[in-house]
Design a protein around this motif. Sequence first.
Motif: not given
Length: 250
Positions: A82-105
Amino acid sequence: MAPGTGTSADGGDDVRSRDLARLAGVSVRTLRHYHQIGVLPEPPRSANGYRSYAASDLIRVLRVRRLTDLGMPLSRIDPLMDIDAELALLDDDYARQIEHLRRRREAIRALRQRDTPVDTPAFAREYLAVVGGRRELPTPSVEIERDAALLLESILDPASISRLTALRQDEIERLADVSAALLDLDEDASREHLDTVVDALVSVLRQVTPLLLASRPTPDVARSFDVYVDDQLPPVQRETVRRAVRRLRD
């Protein structure tokens, strides 16, 4: 190889693979890897033994390349997914990474703005800023507090660190008052003054000890903290801490 035939020693497979690779913008080695892991099924062979790639194979490779360019691991790519579901998971993963990088900055920005040493634990920054602002305390004494905070960070569990990070400003000021009183002690301090500092330390230890116990430090870790205190504090300060600990245990 005969001139102009496009065939090779492996029976012409490389030519056809090279054509598909060129159109898809990938390497021949990548195509072979896709075959090996099942992302791209092996195409049927023609009568002369060559692999015969169809337009659908090109579309599949282009789709796989698009997904990998977005960051999707090859291991998660499947024709039935299910490409939409996989892309949603990928988007969530990137959101977590962005938040992690934001806290580091934010942490880096805070360190640069306050000219704080890079190894200062986040939970102790406000406290050390207050202690460092006490004019009566020499720089070496403030460094002792910073090093102690670094040791505490290695001992405390995340929940205990979160509790320390959430201390109110008045609580931080109180801790700084007690630390300053301890670090300012010298051999000329009166008995009454020493008793006052011990009382204040007992109050602080009652607040901090539950956090230490909740983190369940190993005997070796706890001993390393005790050794640090013994090595860094002058005799009068060391004895004051020991008196407070004995009082707390009684």
